[in-house]
Design an enzyme around this catalytic site. Structure first.
Site, PDB file in Angstrom:
ATOM      1  N   ASP A  85       3.991  27.787 -17.365  1.00  0.00           N
ATOM      2  CA  ASP A  85       3.026  28.693 -18.001  1.00  0.00           C
ATOM      3  C   ASP A  85       2.104  29.375 -17.011  1.00  0.00           C
ATOM      4  OD1 ASP A  85       1.625  26.092 -17.632  1.00  0.00           O
ATOM      5  OD2 ASP A  85      -0.033  27.159 -18.574  1.00  0.00           O
ATOM      6  N   ASP A  88       0.923  25.578 -12.525  1.00  0.00           N
ATOM      7  CA  ASP A  88       1.382  24.186 -12.478  1.00  0.00           C
ATOM      8  C   ASP A  88       2.869  24.140 -12.797  1.00  0.00           C
ATOM      9  OD1 ASP A  88       1.383  24.728 -15.180  1.00  0.00           O
ATOM     10  OD2 ASP A  88      -0.416  23.553 -15.604  1.00  0.00           O
ATOM     11  N   TYR A 237      -3.745  22.832 -23.954  1.00  0.00           N
ATOM     12  CA  TYR A 237      -3.458  23.844 -24.971  1.00  0.00           C
ATOM     13  C   TYR A 237      -3.687  23.253 -26.356  1.00  0.00           C
ATOM     14  CZ  TYR A 237      -1.727  26.862 -21.298  1.00  0.00           C
ATOM     15  OH  TYR A 237      -1.638  27.656 -20.178  1.00  0.00           O
ATOM     16  N   GLU A 477      -6.068  31.695 -11.207  1.00  0.00           N
ATOM     17  CA  GLU A 477      -4.750  31.261 -11.680  1.00  0.00           C
ATOM     18  C   GLU A 477      -4.114  32.328 -12.570  1.00  0.00           C
ATOM     19  OE1 GLU A 477      -2.650  27.226 -13.438  1.00  0.00           O
ATOM     20  OE2 GLU A 477      -4.755  27.599 -13.921  1.00  0.00           O
TER      21      GLU A 477
END
Length: 497
Positions: A85, A88, A237, A477
Site C-alpha cells: 500500500d 512498507d 487501516y 511516505e
C-alpha cells in the site's frame, strides 16, 4: 436580460477572487506550464514499484524483484500478487480495493484522454484485480491482509528480503467485514467496466459475477472488519467511519456495472438507513460518502434518475462545503493554496477531493448546470480551475518550488519513507539486508538510491513546510491511494492543459 441581485454577484465575486488569488500565487511561484502527460506516465509507473509477487517480463521498474512468493501458503491458498500500500511490505486489502476502484473510475471517466498510457493504466488495474479474485475465491470469505503489520514495521528491509511474519487475516460469516468486502465488490464492479468489457469480455464477466457474490456476503453478514480483526488492522487501516457507506458504494458500482434493478432499489431503499447524507464532505479509503453522491448524481444530471435527486443535493452540499472563499469551509487551505485536512498523509485528501471536483464539473457541464451555494454559484469551470490548482501545487507550483511527485521536475523529495526505494537494490547489493541491518539506511541523511518515479508523498503541512526526511512518514511516505485519483486528473489536464 434579468440582472443578478448585487449580493449574489458579490458572493460569486468573493469565491472567484479567492481562487484567482490562488492562481496568481501559483504563477508567481513557478511560472510556465506543466507536462501533464509526463506526470501521467510517471504516476502510473509508480504502481509497478509497488507490486508484490512474481514480476512480469515487461516490468519497467528495474530496481524491484520478485517478493512474497509464498503468501497464502500457511492457509493452503495462492495469495501472491497485489500491491504494497505504501512504504512498507504489507498488503492491506481495504486501501488496495479503494485504490483499484479509483484507478478504474479514472479510466472510465478519463481513459479517452490517456493516449498510449491507457494500456499501462489498465495493466495497473488488472494487477490488482487478479489479486482480488484470489482473495475472494472462497465463497463467504475474503482474505483482507497479508503480513503482520507490527512485525513489518519493526524492520526496515526490502520486500525481496522479507523474513517478517506473513500472517493471513480473513473475514467470514462469523467474523464480518462489510466495509472491506463492500469496497472489494466496488473495485471488482468498477474494474469490470473499465476497458475489460471491450477488451476482454470474459474477464469482465468474471469480475462482475465475483462482485455480485462478494457484495451479497458483505450485505448479509454485516459488521466492521476492525471489530473482527482489531489487533491486526488497527491503528493502520481501522474503519472509523462505519461499514454502511461501503455497502452503498458497492451497490452504486454494481448498479453502474450491471444495470440490474435490484441495485437501484437497494440504493433507494437504504439511502437513509445507510446514512448517505452523513459526512458528505469526506472521501477516501475509509469514507465514501462524497464519492457515492457525485457518482450517482451523473444519472440525475443526465435526466435518467429523478429518484436519486437527494444524492445530487448531497453532492452540491459537498461542493459548497469545500469551496475556498466561503464561510464554514470544511477544509483548510494553506497559504500556498493547498487543500489541507488534519490527520497525516494529506495528499490523499488533495487528490481524492480534486478528482471529485473534476468528475462533478464534467457531469455538470454536460447538463449545462452549476452548483448553487447560497448566495454564490460554483460553475463547472470554477471546479476545474480548483482541481487544476491542486494538481499544479503537487507538480511544483508552491512556495517551496518543489514537486511532490518523485522524478518530476528539477526538485522533488529525495528521502521518501519507502523501504524498497531507500535500501540498495538487489542488483546493487545482492546480499540479504536483514531486519535491523536496514536501520542505518533509514536514518541516513543521504538520498534514496532508487528513485521511485511517480510516487507522490504525503506532502507539506498546513503552513506549506515539508521535511524531506524518512522518519517524518506522514509527510514523506507515498501511497497507492494518493496516486489512483491523480491518474484521472493528470489524464484530463494532459488533454485540456
Amino acid at each position: 436580460m434579468a440582472r443578478k441581485p448585487l449580493i449574489t454577484f458579490l458572493g460569486n465575486f468573493r469565491v472567484t477572487a479567492f481562487l484567482l488569488l490562488l492562481l496568481l500565487t501559483s504563477s508567481e511561484v513557478i511560472g510556465g506550464g506543466h507536462d501533464y502527460h509526463d506526470a501521467l506516465r510517471k504516476s502510473i509507473l509508480f504502481f509497478e514499484g509497488q507490486r508484490s509477487g512474481k514480476l512480469p517480463p515487461d516490468q519497467r521498474v528495474k530496481w524491484r524483484r520478485d517478493s512474497a512468493l509464498h503468501d497464502g501458503s500457511s492457509v493452503g491458498r495462492d495469495l501472491t500478487g497485489g500491491y504494497y500500500d505504501a512504504g512498507d511490505n504489507i498488503k492491506f486489502g481495504f486501501p488496495m480495493a479503494f485504490t483499484t476502484t479509483l484507478l478504474s473510475w479514472s479510466i472510465i471517466d478519463f481513459g479517452r484522454n490517456m493516449g498510449p498510457e491507457l494500456k499501462n493504466a489498465v495493466k495497473a488495474v488488472k494487477w490488482a484485480t487478479d489479486y482480488l479474485l484470489k482473495v475472494t475465491a472462497v465463497p463467504n470469505v475474503v482474505y483482507v491482509q497479508l503480513g503482520d503489520a507490527y512485525s513489518d514495521h519493526n524492520c526496515w528491509e526490502r520486500p525481496e528480503d522479507m523474513d517478517t511474519l506473513r500472517t493471513v487475516y480473513k473475514i467470514d460469516g462469523s467474523h464480518p467485514g462489510s466495509d472491506v468486502a463492500g469496497e472489494t465488490a466496488a473495485a471488482l464492479a468498477a474494474a469490470s467496466i473499465c476497458v475489460f468489457v471491450h477488451v476482454n469480455p470474459a474477464y469482465s464477466r468474471l469480475l462482475l459475477n465475483r462482485a455480485v457474490r462478494v457484495f451479497d456476503f458483505a450485505d448479509s453478514h454485516r459488521g466492521a472488519y476492525s471489530g473482527s480483526l482489531h489487533s491486526a488492522v488497527c491503528p493502520f487501516y481501522c474503519d472509523v467511519n462505519g461499514y454502511q457507506d461501503e455497502l452503498l458504494w458497492g451497490a452504486v458500482w454494481l448498479h453502474k456495472a450491471s444495470r440490474r434493478r435490484r441495485y437501484r432499489e437497494y440504493i433507494v431503499k437504504n439511502e437513509v438507513i445507510l446514512h448517505a447524507g452523513d459526512t458528505i464532505n469526506e472521501f477516501g479509503w475509509d469514507n465514501k460518502h462524497a464519492g457515492i453522491n457525485v457518482l450517482i448524481s451523473k444519472e440525475v444530471l443526465m435526466g435518467r434518475a429523478e429518484y436519486f435527486e437527494s444524492f445530487k443535493h448531497n453532492a452540491d452540499g459537498f461542493i459548497c462545503s469545500i469551496l475556498p472563499g466561503i464561510s464554514h469551509s470544511q477544509v483548510q487551505y494553506s497559504p500556498g493554496g493547498l487543500i489541507f485536512k488534519a490527520g497525516g498523509s494529506n495528499m490523499q485528501h488533495v487528490t481524492s477531493l480534486s478528482f471529485l471536483f473534476l468528475a462533478y464539473s464534467n457531469y455538470l457541464s454536460h447538463a449545462n448546470k452549476a452548483v448553487p451555494c447560497g448566495e454564490k454559484t460554483a460553475s463547472p469551470a470554477l471546479l476545474k480551475q480548483l482541481a487544476k490548482r491542486q494538481v499544479d501545487y503537487i507538480l511544483g507550483d508552491n512556495p517551496l518550488r518543489m514537486s511532490y511527485m518523485v522524478g518530476y521536475g528539477p526538485r522533488y523529495p529525495q528521502r521518501i519513507h519507502h523501504r524498497g526505494s531507500s535500501l540498495p537494490s538487489v542488483r546493487a547489493h545482492p546480499a540479504r539486508i536483514r531486519c535491523k541491518e536496514g536501520s542505518r539506511y533509514f536514518l541516513s541523511p543521504d538520498a534514496n538510491p532508487n528513485v521511485h518515479v511517480g510516487a507522490v508523498v504525503g506532502g507539506p503541512n498546513v503552513t506549506d513546510a515539508f521535511p524531506d526526511s524518512r522518519p517524518f512518514f506522514q509527510e514523506s511516505e507515498p501511497t497507492t491511494y494518493i496516486n489512483a485519483p491523480l491518474v484521472g486528473l493528470l489524464a484530463y489536464f494532459s488533454a485540456h492543459p
